[in-house]
Design an enzyme around this catalytic site. Structure first.
Site, PDB file in Angstrom:
ATOM      1  N   SER A 125       9.339  -4.862  13.026  1.00  6.34           N
ATOM      2  CA  SER A 125      10.736  -5.138  12.711  1.00  6.34           C
ATOM      3  C   SER A 125      11.643  -4.950  13.920  1.00  6.34           C
ATOM      4  CB  SER A 125      11.223  -4.223  11.577  1.00  6.34           C
ATOM      5  OG  SER A 125      11.044  -2.862  11.913  1.00  6.34           O
ATOM      6  N   GLU A 177       5.871   4.554   6.288  1.00  7.65           N
ATOM      7  CA  GLU A 177       7.097   5.102   5.729  1.00  7.65           C
ATOM      8  C   GLU A 177       6.894   6.595   5.475  1.00  7.65           C
ATOM      9  OE1 GLU A 177       9.350   1.374   5.117  1.00  7.65           O
ATOM     10  OE2 GLU A 177       9.911   3.498   5.011  1.00  7.65           O
ATOM     11  N   ASP A 215       0.863  -1.186   0.000  1.00  8.20           N
ATOM     12  CA  ASP A 215       0.000   0.000   0.000  1.00  8.20           C
ATOM     13  C   ASP A 215       0.895   1.231   0.000  1.00  8.20           C
ATOM     14  OD1 ASP A 215      -2.359   1.634   0.283  1.00  8.20           O
ATOM     15  OD2 ASP A 215      -1.687   1.968   2.332  1.00  8.20           O
ATOM     16  N   HIS A 216       1.024   1.851  -1.163  1.00 12.91           N
ATOM     17  CA  HIS A 216       1.901   3.016  -1.293  1.00 12.91           C
ATOM     18  C   HIS A 216       1.162   4.187  -1.929  1.00 12.91           C
ATOM     19  CE1 HIS A 216       6.017   1.661  -0.270  1.00 12.91           C
ATOM     20  NE2 HIS A 216       5.540   0.471  -0.547  1.00 12.91           N
ATOM     21  N   LYS A 224      17.322 -10.697   6.549  1.00  9.94           N
ATOM     22  CA  LYS A 224      17.959  -9.792   7.518  1.00  9.94           C
ATOM     23  C   LYS A 224      18.909 -10.506   8.472  1.00  9.94           C
ATOM     24  CE  LYS A 224      14.105  -6.497   7.488  1.00  9.94           C
ATOM     25  NZ  LYS A 224      13.121  -5.766   8.303  1.00  9.94           N
ATOM     26  N   LYS A 278      17.524   5.374   4.566  1.00  8.84           N
ATOM     27  CA  LYS A 278      16.217   5.620   3.956  1.00  8.84           C
ATOM     28  C   LYS A 278      15.134   6.055   4.941  1.00  8.84           C
ATOM     29  CE  LYS A 278      14.983   0.686   3.988  1.00  8.84           C
ATOM     30  NZ  LYS A 278      14.661  -0.498   3.158  1.00  8.84           N
ATOM     31  N   ARG A 334      19.333  -8.959  -0.218  1.00  7.91           N
ATOM     32  CA  ARG A 334      18.118  -9.296   0.528  1.00  7.91           C
ATOM     33  C   ARG A 334      17.335 -10.449  -0.119  1.00  7.91           C
ATOM     34  NH1 ARG A 334      15.519  -5.397   3.540  1.00  7.91           N
ATOM     35  NH2 ARG A 334      13.941  -7.004   3.880  1.00  7.91           N
TER      36      ARG A 334
END
Length: 334
Positions: A175, A109, A39-40, A196, A257, A281
């Protein structure tokens, strides 16, 4: 025995709505169990990027498919969307497609929220706002005429009139240990991403989830443990490596980021990375058995719902190859 499921990540940062919809339909045809969409408001890169509206897209996917579970991975219910609007939209989706819809949520974000005038707060504030939003959504789904006085949200006799006949599960992303513990305590599922380092999952994240589940007086099998597994599979190794470059932002450090609000700047930072860094990744291999062996590591950790994110431009090729060469081997394991 806990059901093990394998899903497809529909990357709305990379593909236009109709093309992405066709891939979601193809995922069902190729035997995947679920489809989750990002969802951006803005994608990770400006050139070649996309950002279709996830909730509208899910309605179209539901109408074009019959059995897959579908949901967001992950939606932010705190800035662009008032949590009551999220509650209403997913209640509608759950009514239209009973037992097939999942609401996946996270704290967000900067690049999706700040362009709309949001002053991006520190992590502690985002987390507090997120917890309150989850409370609002749950109350609206379980009560009528909700009055709520929170630190961030207020409701005055609000009602969601069209509630689904069966509850829509809420999956929460995390996270770090605090958010992950909260996901185990308040969520029907937990969402994280791969690549990760094994110690982060085994020593930090999974113990935190289990602690949260214990605090909620549930059993581990009551919570779906979902992980987005980043894979680049092609019979040509060079193509498999090169495909990861679109997703170079995943190779950036969190510090690089964290506060970037502009896809143009995110793209510049990502494009400066060598291919070896953009690929780190991902599970990158031409060997199906190597993919299966490395995916099995996540199954052995206790993850029960693996959603595969492929970075390449030819998603139809990926779905066919993974559906024919990888999924049967994974199903044989479980």
């Amino acid at each position: 025995m806990t059901e093990i499921r394998f899903g497809y990540k529909a990357s709305n940062e990379q593909f236009a709505p109709t093309e992405l919809l066709n891939y979601g339909v193809m995922a069902e045809e190729q035997g995947f169990d679920s489809v989750f969409i990002s969802d951006h408001l803005q994608p990770w890169r400006h050139d070649g990027g996309h950002a279709p509206f996830a909730m509208t897209w899910l309605g179209a996917l539901g109408a074009r498919t019959e059995r897959i579970t579908m949901g967001t991975s992950v939606l932010t219910p705190t800035f662009r969307y008032h949590p009551a609007i999220v509650a209403q939209s997913f209640a509608t989706l759950g009514s239209l497609f009973p037992d097939r819809v999942v609401l996946g949520m996270g704290t967000g974000e900067a690049m999706n929220e700040a362009p709309l005038g949001v002053e991006w707060p520190e992590g502690k504030v985002r987390f507090a706002r997120f917890r309150e939003a989850v409370r609002v959504i749950k109350k609206l789904w379980s009560e009528d005429r909700v009055t709520f006085e929170g630190d961030y949200y207020q409701l005055d006799r609000a009602t969601i009139y069209d509630k689904p006949s069966t509850p829509v599960p809420i999956y929460l992303a995390g996270s770090g240990p605090a958010a992950t513990k909260y996901a185990g305590r308040a969520g029907d599922g937990y969402i994280t991403t791969s690549g990760k380092g094994a110690e982060l999952y085994t020593d930090t994240l999974l113990p935190a989830v289990r602690t949260g589940i214990e605090l909620s007086e549930r059993k581990p099998e009551d919570v779906d443990m979902m992980i987005e597994v980043k894979v680049s599979f092609d019979h040509d190794l060079e193509q498999a490596m090169e495909a990861t470059r679109f997703w170079g932002a995943l190779g950036l450090t969190p510090e690089q980021k964290h506060s970037v609000e502009d896809p143009v700047e995110m793209q510049r930072l990502a494009d400066a990375l060598p291919t070896e860094a953009t690929a780190k990744r991902f599970i990158v291999s031409t060997d199906p058995d190597e993919h299966v062996a490395r995916i099995k590591e996540y199954l052995d950790m206790g993850f029960t719902h693996l959603v595969f994110h492929a970075p390449g431009p030819d998603q139809a090729k990926f779905l066919k190859l993974y559906g024919e060469e990888i999924l049967p081997k994974l199903r044989a394991l479980v």
